[in-house]
Motif scaffolding. Structure first.
Motif, PDB file in Angstrom:
ATOM      1  N   VAL A  29      30.313   1.907 -33.898  1.00 21.67           N
ATOM      2  CA  VAL A  29      30.082   1.081 -32.711  1.00 21.67           C
ATOM      3  C   VAL A  29      29.912   1.965 -31.480  1.00 21.67           C
ATOM      4  N   LEU A  30      30.788   2.955 -31.311  1.00 23.54           N
ATOM      5  CA  LEU A  30      30.777   3.784 -30.108  1.00 23.54           C
ATOM      6  C   LEU A  30      29.475   4.557 -29.940  1.00 23.54           C
ATOM      7  N   VAL A  31      28.881   5.010 -31.041  1.00 20.71           N
ATOM      8  CA  VAL A  31      27.682   5.853 -30.934  1.00 20.71           C
ATOM      9  C   VAL A  31      26.402   5.056 -31.100  1.00 20.71           C
ATOM     10  N   ASP A  32      26.488   3.734 -31.165  1.00 23.56           N
ATOM     11  CA  ASP A  32      25.298   2.897 -31.273  1.00 23.56           C
ATOM     12  C   ASP A  32      24.936   2.395 -29.873  1.00 23.56           C
ATOM     13  N   PRO A  33      23.860   2.929 -29.274  1.00 22.42           N
ATOM     14  CA  PRO A  33      23.535   2.538 -27.891  1.00 22.42           C
ATOM     15  C   PRO A  33      23.145   1.073 -27.746  1.00 22.42           C
ATOM     16  N   ALA A  34      22.819   0.409 -28.850  1.00 25.10           N
ATOM     17  CA  ALA A  34      22.522  -1.021 -28.774  1.00 25.10           C
ATOM     18  C   ALA A  34      23.793  -1.847 -28.697  1.00 25.10           C
ATOM     19  N   ARG A  35      24.930  -1.273 -29.107  1.00 25.93           N
ATOM     20  CA  ARG A  35      26.182  -2.030 -29.144  1.00 25.93           C
ATOM     21  C   ARG A  35      27.220  -1.544 -28.140  1.00 25.93           C
ATOM     22  N   CYS A  36      27.113  -0.301 -27.674  1.00 23.70           N
ATOM     23  CA  CYS A  36      28.161   0.253 -26.815  1.00 23.70           C
ATOM     24  C   CYS A  36      27.553   1.059 -25.676  1.00 23.70           C
ATOM     25  N   GLY A  37      28.140   0.917 -24.503  1.00 24.14           N
ATOM     26  CA  GLY A  37      27.751   1.718 -23.346  1.00 24.14           C
ATOM     27  C   GLY A  37      28.968   2.047 -22.515  1.00 24.14           C
ATOM     28  N   ALA A  38      28.896   3.118 -21.743  1.00 20.95           N
ATOM     29  CA  ALA A  38      29.990   3.528 -20.869  1.00 20.95           C
ATOM     30  C   ALA A  38      29.583   3.326 -19.417  1.00 20.95           C
ATOM     31  N   ARG A  39      30.479   2.763 -18.627  1.00 22.03           N
ATOM     32  CA  ARG A  39      30.275   2.617 -17.182  1.00 22.03           C
ATOM     33  C   ARG A  39      31.196   3.607 -16.497  1.00 22.03           C
ATOM     34  N   LEU A  40      30.623   4.637 -15.883  1.00 20.53           N
ATOM     35  CA  LEU A  40      31.396   5.686 -15.224  1.00 20.53           C
ATOM     36  C   LEU A  40      31.711   5.257 -13.795  1.00 20.53           C
ATOM     37  N   VAL A  41      32.971   5.369 -13.409  1.00 21.44           N
ATOM     38  CA  VAL A  41      33.417   4.952 -12.075  1.00 21.44           C
ATOM     39  C   VAL A  41      33.949   6.166 -11.340  1.00 21.44           C
ATOM     40  N   LEU A  42      33.577   6.295 -10.052  1.00 26.23           N
ATOM     41  CA  LEU A  42      34.067   7.404  -9.233  1.00 26.23           C
ATOM     42  C   LEU A  42      34.011   7.015  -7.769  1.00 26.23           C
ATOM     43  N   THR A  43      34.607   7.824  -6.931  1.00 22.92           N
ATOM     44  CA  THR A  43      34.407   7.750  -5.487  1.00 22.92           C
ATOM     45  C   THR A  43      33.627   9.001  -5.075  1.00 22.92           C
ATOM     46  N   ALA A  44      32.954   8.915  -3.920  1.00 25.93           N
ATOM     47  CA  ALA A  44      32.090  10.009  -3.472  1.00 25.93           C
ATOM     48  C   ALA A  44      32.927  11.110  -2.822  1.00 25.93           C
ATOM     49  N   GLU A  45      33.695  11.815  -3.655  1.00 25.67           N
ATOM     50  CA  GLU A  45      34.539  12.912  -3.212  1.00 25.67           C
ATOM     51  C   GLU A  45      34.387  14.073  -4.187  1.00 25.67           C
TER      52      GLU A  45
ATOM     53  N   GLY B  36      27.728  12.456 -23.603  1.00 23.40           N
ATOM     54  CA  GLY B  36      26.468  12.743 -24.289  1.00 23.40           C
ATOM     55  C   GLY B  36      26.697  13.529 -25.558  1.00 23.40           C
ATOM     56  N   GLU B  37      27.594  14.512 -25.492  1.00 26.84           N
ATOM     57  CA  GLU B  37      27.906  15.301 -26.687  1.00 26.84           C
ATOM     58  C   GLU B  37      28.535  14.441 -27.774  1.00 26.84           C
ATOM     59  N   LEU B  38      29.310  13.434 -27.367  1.00 23.72           N
ATOM     60  CA  LEU B  38      29.940  12.528 -28.326  1.00 23.72           C
ATOM     61  C   LEU B  38      28.969  11.460 -28.834  1.00 23.72           C
ATOM     62  N   GLY B  39      27.789  11.367 -28.211  1.00 26.85           N
ATOM     63  CA  GLY B  39      26.808  10.371 -28.625  1.00 26.85           C
ATOM     64  C   GLY B  39      27.035   8.997 -28.049  1.00 26.85           C
ATOM     65  N   ILE B  40      27.826   8.895 -26.968  1.00 27.52           N
ATOM     66  CA  ILE B  40      28.122   7.606 -26.345  1.00 27.52           C
ATOM     67  C   ILE B  40      27.192   7.401 -25.158  1.00 27.52           C
ATOM     68  N   ALA B  41      26.413   6.327 -25.177  1.00 29.36           N
ATOM     69  CA  ALA B  41      25.426   6.069 -24.136  1.00 29.36           C
ATOM     70  C   ALA B  41      26.098   5.689 -22.819  1.00 29.36           C
ATOM     71  N   VAL B  42      25.541   6.163 -21.712  1.00 30.71           N
ATOM     72  CA  VAL B  42      26.026   5.790 -20.384  1.00 30.71           C
ATOM     73  C   VAL B  42      25.211   4.610 -19.878  1.00 30.71           C
ATOM     74  N   ASP B  43      25.890   3.510 -19.638  1.00 30.27           N
ATOM     75  CA  ASP B  43      25.252   2.290 -19.158  1.00 30.27           C
ATOM     76  C   ASP B  43      24.914   2.400 -17.678  1.00 30.27           C
ATOM     77  N   SER B  44      25.872   2.883 -16.887  1.00 33.40           N
ATOM     78  CA  SER B  44      25.663   3.001 -15.438  1.00 33.40           C
ATOM     79  C   SER B  44      26.758   3.872 -14.850  1.00 33.40           C
ATOM     80  N   VAL B  45      26.492   4.341 -13.636  1.00 35.89           N
ATOM     81  CA  VAL B  45      27.462   5.134 -12.868  1.00 35.89           C
ATOM     82  C   VAL B  45      27.695   4.381 -11.561  1.00 35.89           C
ATOM     83  N   VAL B  46      28.953   4.008 -11.308  1.00 40.01           N
ATOM     84  CA  VAL B  46      29.264   3.197 -10.131  1.00 40.01           C
ATOM     85  C   VAL B  46      30.075   4.027  -9.144  1.00 40.01           C
ATOM     86  N   VAL B  47      29.497   4.240  -7.959  1.00 40.69           N
ATOM     87  CA  VAL B  47      30.194   4.939  -6.880  1.00 40.69           C
ATOM     88  C   VAL B  47      30.948   3.886  -6.080  1.00 40.69           C
TER      89      VAL B  47
END
Length: 351
Positions: free
Chosen positions: A225-241, A256-267
């Motif tokens: 499930v984790l490495v299937d980009p059709a079923r799993c995505g990661a949303r990265l959260v950070l502050t601009a620091e 990326g090395e783990l094969g987990i797709a990034v859905d979006s990056v939220v600042v």
């Protein structure tokens, strides 16, 4: 293994919300779950963070079994906080029960002492939480349309995400060793005229194989499930620091090395350009946001900004304000080549 970009035809069934501690990850996980529920999805929201902040965010008492925290008509949010201590207790109790069946009685005392030492050994917590997460995700995908996982801070999450592959490989090795051992045992029984039906070790070997196979299949299922980009995505959260930006760039590469797709990056918590102090802070954030966009390269198209909000985000009404500002459930398509500009401003944001 290179990270995959999931198809933009549908939202992933499993969304991992990841990031450094203190950047608003739990609030954004809750808001992401609520946004999907408002769109009609039945969502299971799961926390693997030992800090147990989900209950605080919803103003509800949560535990290891799902509890309804938001009802949006066709959609709803059920929330679970995986309890690390209880998970380790249950994990070790299950192992103790198996060992008592598999080992002769004289070995029960040493095995119990070994398990008590293992309780505090490196990796025990992660392995127990991972197996519980595998169970929750598997059952959640049967009973819900989506599973949103509020993960522990970055380092712990990366160790957890890497474990399915490592533990599956380790279990495969154990099974191979068992195969060799069983073949050797069968040969000895043949030479000595022994009967497998009366061999007390035969039942123990069979049960151990069943345990290993169940564990392998459970972990392999989570890994798939984790490495299937059709079923799993990661949303990265950070502050601009400085530190969150550096950690997010490293996290993006490691996922990326783990094969987990990034859905979006939220600042998150972008300062308004209002007054001398906030204007100066906004300018500093612009510098670090530029570092983030440059470091992400083509993936910068998945970056979205969420403004600093004036009040605590607690309960369905407070989290709903944040849900309104989240990126669309579908990410913008990646450009064909090296763009580093920002994603288009979203309605309701302060761009």
């Amino acid at each position: 293994m290179a990270g995959a970009r999931r198809p933009a035809a549908s939202s992933p069934a499993v969304l991992l919300v990841v990031g450094k501690g203190g950047v608003g990850k739990t609030s954004l996980a809750c808001a992401s779950a609520l946004a999907r529920a408002r769109a009609g999805a039945r969502v299971l929201l799961v926390s693997t963070d030992p800090a147990h902040n989900l209950g605080h965010a919803w103003g509800a008492e949560l535990g290891d079994e799902p509890r309804r925290v938001a009802d949006c008509g066709a959609g709803h949010v059920d929330a679970v906080e995986i309890d690390p201590a209880a998970t380790v207790d249950a994990h070790l109790a299950a192992v103790r029960g198996r060992l008592r069946r598999l080992l002769p009685e004289r070995m029960h005392g040493p095995a119990d002492r070994h398990l008590e030492q293992a309780r505090h050994a490196p990796g025990t917590h992660e392995a127990a939480v991972l197996e519980r997460l595998a169970d929750v995700v598997t059952s959640g995908l049967r009973t819900h349309d989506a599973v949103v996982v509020d993960t522990a801070p970055t380092g712990h999450t990366l160790r957890l995400m890497a474990l399915p592959e490592r533990l599956t490989t380790w279990t495969e090795s154990l099974l191979a060793n068992r195969d060799r051992s069983e073949r050797f045992g069968a040969a000895l029984r043949g030479l000595g005229g022994g009967d497998r039906a009366t061999d007390p070790t035969a039942d123990r070997d069979a049960e151990l194989r069943r345990v290993l196979l169940r564990r392998r299949d459970r972990l392999a299922g989570l890994r798939d499930v984790l490495v299937d980009p059709a079923r799993c995505g990661a949303r990265l959260v950070l502050t601009a620091e400085r530190l969150p930006v550096a950690e997010t760039l490293a996290l993006h590469a490691e996922l990326g090395e783990l094969g987990i797709a990034v859905d979006s990056v939220v600042v998150n918590r972008r300062s308004p350009d209002d007054g001398a102090v906030l204007r100066a802070r906004r300018q500093a954030e612009e510098r670090w946001l530029g570092e983030l966009l440059a470091g992400l390269g083509p993936a910068a198209a998945s970056v979205h900004e969420v403004p600093l909000l004036p009040d605590d985000l607690v309960g369905e009404s407070g989290l709903g304000l944040l849900a309104d500002l989240l990126p669309d459930l579908l990410p913008d398509p990646l450009p064909d080549a090296g763009a580093t500009g920002r994603a288009p401003a979203r309605p309701g944001s302060d761009h």
